[in-house]
Design a protein around this motif. Structure first.
Motif, PDB file in Angstrom:
ATOM      1  N   GLY A 305       0.880  -1.249   0.083  1.00  0.00           N
ATOM      2  CA  GLY A 305       0.100   0.131  -0.006  1.00  0.00           C
ATOM      3  C   GLY A 305       0.801   1.150  -0.256  1.00  0.00           C
ATOM      4  N   VAL A 306       1.995   1.259  -0.552  1.00  0.00           N
ATOM      5  CA  VAL A 306       2.777   2.391  -0.717  1.00  0.00           C
ATOM      6  C   VAL A 306       2.155   3.575  -1.307  1.00  0.00           C
ATOM      7  N   ASN A 307       2.116   4.780  -0.991  1.00  0.00           N
ATOM      8  CA  ASN A 307       1.380   5.738  -1.414  1.00  0.00           C
ATOM      9  C   ASN A 307       2.386   6.535  -2.620  1.00  0.00           C
ATOM     10  N   VAL A 367      -1.804   0.055   9.188  1.00  0.00           N
ATOM     11  CA  VAL A 367      -0.641   0.523   9.144  1.00  0.00           C
ATOM     12  C   VAL A 367      -0.542   1.471   7.781  1.00  0.00           C
ATOM     13  N   SER A 368      -1.451   2.090   7.443  1.00  0.00           N
ATOM     14  CA  SER A 368      -1.531   3.038   6.222  1.00  0.00           C
ATOM     15  C   SER A 368      -0.795   4.360   6.603  1.00  0.00           C
ATOM     16  N   GLY A 369      -0.692   4.682   7.864  1.00  0.00           N
ATOM     17  CA  GLY A 369       0.098   5.810   8.271  1.00  0.00           C
ATOM     18  C   GLY A 369       1.525   5.694   7.996  1.00  0.00           C
ATOM     19  N   PHE A 370       2.029   4.516   8.092  1.00  0.00           N
ATOM     20  CA  PHE A 370       3.383   3.881   8.148  1.00  0.00           C
ATOM     21  C   PHE A 370       3.912   3.186   6.781  1.00  0.00           C
ATOM     22  N   SER A 371       3.027   3.548   5.485  1.00  0.00           N
ATOM     23  CA  SER A 371       3.187   2.902   4.547  1.00  0.00           C
ATOM     24  C   SER A 371       4.871   3.351   3.849  1.00  0.00           C
ATOM     25  N   TRP A 372       5.385   4.255   4.265  1.00  0.00           N
ATOM     26  CA  TRP A 372       6.690   4.763   3.794  1.00  0.00           C
ATOM     27  C   TRP A 372       7.679   3.419   4.441  1.00  0.00           C
ATOM     28  N   VAL A 373       7.411   2.773   5.452  1.00  0.00           N
ATOM     29  CA  VAL A 373       8.401   1.915   5.938  1.00  0.00           C
ATOM     30  C   VAL A 373       8.817   0.895   4.940  1.00  0.00           C
ATOM     31  N   PRO A 374       7.805   0.268   4.155  1.00  0.00           N
ATOM     32  CA  PRO A 374       8.383  -0.870   3.148  1.00  0.00           C
ATOM     33  C   PRO A 374       9.440  -0.124   2.182  1.00  0.00           C
ATOM     34  N   LEU A 375       9.207   0.983   1.630  1.00  0.00           N
ATOM     35  CA  LEU A 375       9.982   1.898   0.589  1.00  0.00           C
ATOM     36  C   LEU A 375      11.364   1.963   1.214  1.00  0.00           C
ATOM     37  N   VAL A 376      11.328   2.466   2.431  1.00  0.00           N
ATOM     38  CA  VAL A 376      12.645   2.810   3.024  1.00  0.00           C
ATOM     39  C   VAL A 376      13.250   1.403   3.411  1.00  0.00           C
ATOM     40  N   ALA A 377      12.617   0.519   3.905  1.00  0.00           N
ATOM     41  CA  ALA A 377      13.447  -0.676   4.236  1.00  0.00           C
ATOM     42  C   ALA A 377      13.804  -1.443   3.253  1.00  0.00           C
ATOM     43  N   LEU A 378      13.026  -1.577   2.141  1.00  0.00           N
ATOM     44  CA  LEU A 378      13.451  -2.159   0.872  1.00  0.00           C
ATOM     45  C   LEU A 378      14.615  -1.452   0.247  1.00  0.00           C
ATOM     46  N   SER A 379      14.467  -0.096   0.412  1.00  0.00           N
ATOM     47  CA  SER A 379      15.665   0.763  -0.180  1.00  0.00           C
ATOM     48  C   SER A 379      16.889   0.358   0.148  1.00  0.00           C
ATOM     49  N   LEU A 380      16.981   0.385   1.738  1.00  0.00           N
ATOM     50  CA  LEU A 380      17.962  -0.075   2.189  1.00  0.00           C
ATOM     51  C   LEU A 380      18.545  -1.324   2.200  1.00  0.00           C
ATOM     52  N   PHE A 381      17.432  -2.410   2.196  1.00  0.00           N
ATOM     53  CA  PHE A 381      17.767  -3.755   1.862  1.00  0.00           C
ATOM     54  C   PHE A 381      18.663  -3.970   0.526  1.00  0.00           C
ATOM     55  N   VAL A 382      18.147  -3.164  -0.507  1.00  0.00           N
ATOM     56  CA  VAL A 382      18.989  -3.583  -1.714  1.00  0.00           C
ATOM     57  C   VAL A 382      20.378  -2.893  -1.679  1.00  0.00           C
TER      58      VAL A 382
END
Length: 495
Positions: A305-307, A367-382
């Motif tokens: 649900g990334v915005n 967790v809609s208010g934290f939809s930035w978390v997967p983007l940041v975490a995946l970015s750091l992951f790669v």
């Protein structure tokens, strides 16, 4: 006397100038050769990256494949058939490389990508698309044999680490390129563009000389010298020393051609330890889950649900990955392999743990208010994968085997590499259905946690070291180049 002294002085100055002039030329041409061969890796990246931007289209009612949408099972086969083709071609590529030359391997192994992309463009059925992906796998598998071997044999020890990571840099660049192009052009145009990349590689590769190591192995010293002079510079005094060293090594290999000697070398302590390290490093990369994540990035962002546009988020991640891979190529010969691998795996554990936690909480909480978390975490992951585990795999495999067992040992490692990739990509949708995304991420995190211990206890530091020094350590001989250097330093102090 004065004239003679003047002549000697002039000769010394001329020789010094020629040496200084040769140095930048040698490094530049080695970098150029490494870049050209790694256009092949870029082509591999287009094959793997093709899946992410095309999956939503292929699974829609507007699917270009007969107008019939593909299922998740169909898509998993599109990803995994590439691996299956690679597994089958690796022994063939290794045989051709050692029997008929590195250049021939570089050409022949890339050729399947031409019919593969042509079939992708013309495909009107699932079976034809499956066949195209399998054939593309033949080209990808051949590249994992050809590229590291060629680069390893043309590069000096001082830059071997940097150019050895180019395979990851160019592969990731190919993935990003496909993500970007695939987001803006039609299905067929993406196929045409990817085909053009392969043709560019085949044309550019004609400009690079044959590996001097191979030429020495077949007794063609004159051409080996020409190749080295092109790579190192015509006035480089190190050329003759390298020729002598390679000739000596080739003679030693000739004396070890009997079946008995080969079996003895394959069962030696150094080779067995090298195989454990090579397979372990391959498992580290594949069980980080990075290729499964890259193959299904768009779908993961949709589920999260990334915005923002999932395609835009995917491009951002791939761009960050390239920056991190480039940073790794610059630092690998400064910081060393071990510290990059350990720090990379440590951060992977953190990132995947956070991703797993997010998708676990998403099942029962808003967790809609934290939809930035997967983007940041995946970015750091790669970033952290590219920084160590993703960029050093092929480099380390090319550094830990003696030449008399390299063909068998590296083939074994590469077959394991593609087998694991096949299982990871093919089973990812199944594992998600069984354990959820959070379960998959936590599983990959646990694998990388184990890799930290593996690197710490088993993987030697190979930074700026010769093959002889590395093999001594693997065989349990502590009298490495570093020890000799210390001895020489201490002796000079005593004198």
């Amino acid at each position: 006397m004065g004239d003679k002294s003047g002549d000697e002085s002039l000769e010394t100055e001329t020789l010094t100038a020629s040496r200084l002039e040769a140095k930048p030329t040698s490094k530049t041409r080695q970098f150029v050769a490494a870049i050209v061969i790694n256009i092949y890796a870029f082509s591999q990246g287009t094959v793997i990256g093709w899946l992410a931007p095309t999956v939503p289209l292929l699974m829609s009612d507007e699917s270009p494949i007969g107008g019939k949408p593909l299922t998740h099972e169909n898509v998993s086969w599109l990803g995994s058939l590439v691996c299956f083709g690679a597994i089958l071609v690796i022994p063939v590529a290794s045989f051709i490389s050692n029997k008929y030359s590195r250049k021939m391997t570089g050409y022949l192994m890339a050729l399947p990508l031409i019919p593969a992309w042509t079939m992708v463009i013309l495909a009107q059925s699932q079976s034809m698309l499956y066949a195209a992906r399998f054939i593309a796998g033949l080209g990808c598998g051949g590249g994992t044999v050809s590229i590291p071997q060629f680069v390893h044999e043309i590069a000096e020890d001082s830059i071997r680490g940097e150019v050895g990571t180019y395979i990851a840099l160019f592969f990731n660049s190919g993935v990003l390129f496909t993500f970007i192009v695939g987001s803006y052009v039609s299905y067929k145009v993406l196929g045409y563009v990817s085909l053009a990349v392969t043709l560019i590689y085949l044309a550019a590769f004609t400009l690079i000389p044959e590996s001097p190591h191979y030429l020495i192995s077949i007794g063609n010293t004159a051409k080996a010298r020409q190749s080295l002079e092109w790579l190192r510079g015509e006035n480089n005094p190190d050329v003759e020393r390298e020729i002598e060293r390679m000739t000596k090594r080739a003679r030693e290999l000739d004396r070890k051609r009997s079946i008995r000697d080969i079996i003895k070398d394959l069962t030696s302590k150094g080779t067995i330890k090298g195989l454990i390290i090579g397979i372990g490093i391959c498992a580290n990369l594949q069980l980080s889950g990075v290729l499964a994540v890259l193959s299904y990035t768009v779908n993961i962002f949709k589920d999260a649900g990334v915005n923002m546009s999932p395609y835009a988020a995917t491009i951002i991640i791939a761009s960050i990955q390239i920056i991190a891979t480039y940073a790794s190529s610059v630092l690998v010969d400064r910081l060393g392999r071990r510290i990059l691998l350990i720090s990379s795996n440590s951060m992977i554990v953190v990132c995947l743990g956070i991703l797993g936690g997010y998708f676990y909480l998403k099942q029962s909480l808003d967790v809609s208010g934290f939809s930035w978390v997967p983007l940041v975490a995946l970015s750091l992951f790669v970033i952290v994968v590219a920084f160590g585990a993703g960029s050093l795999c092929f480099l380390i495999i090319s550094e830990i085997f003696s030449e008399n067992v390299r063909i068998v040992a590296q083939t074994t490692c590469l077959v394991c590499f593609w087998t694991l990739m096949f299982l990871v990509i093919k089973l990812f949708p199944t594992l998600v259905n069984m354990f959820g995304l959070h379960g998959c991420f936590w599983f990959y995190a646990s694998c990388c946690g184990s890799a930290i211990l593996f690197v710490y206890f088993f993987v030697p530091e190979t930074k700026n070291r010769s093959l002889e020094s590395i093999l001594k350590e693997l065989n349990g001989d502590k009298d490495t180049e570093e020890d000799n250097s210390k001895k020489n330093t201490n002796s000079s102090k005593l004198v």
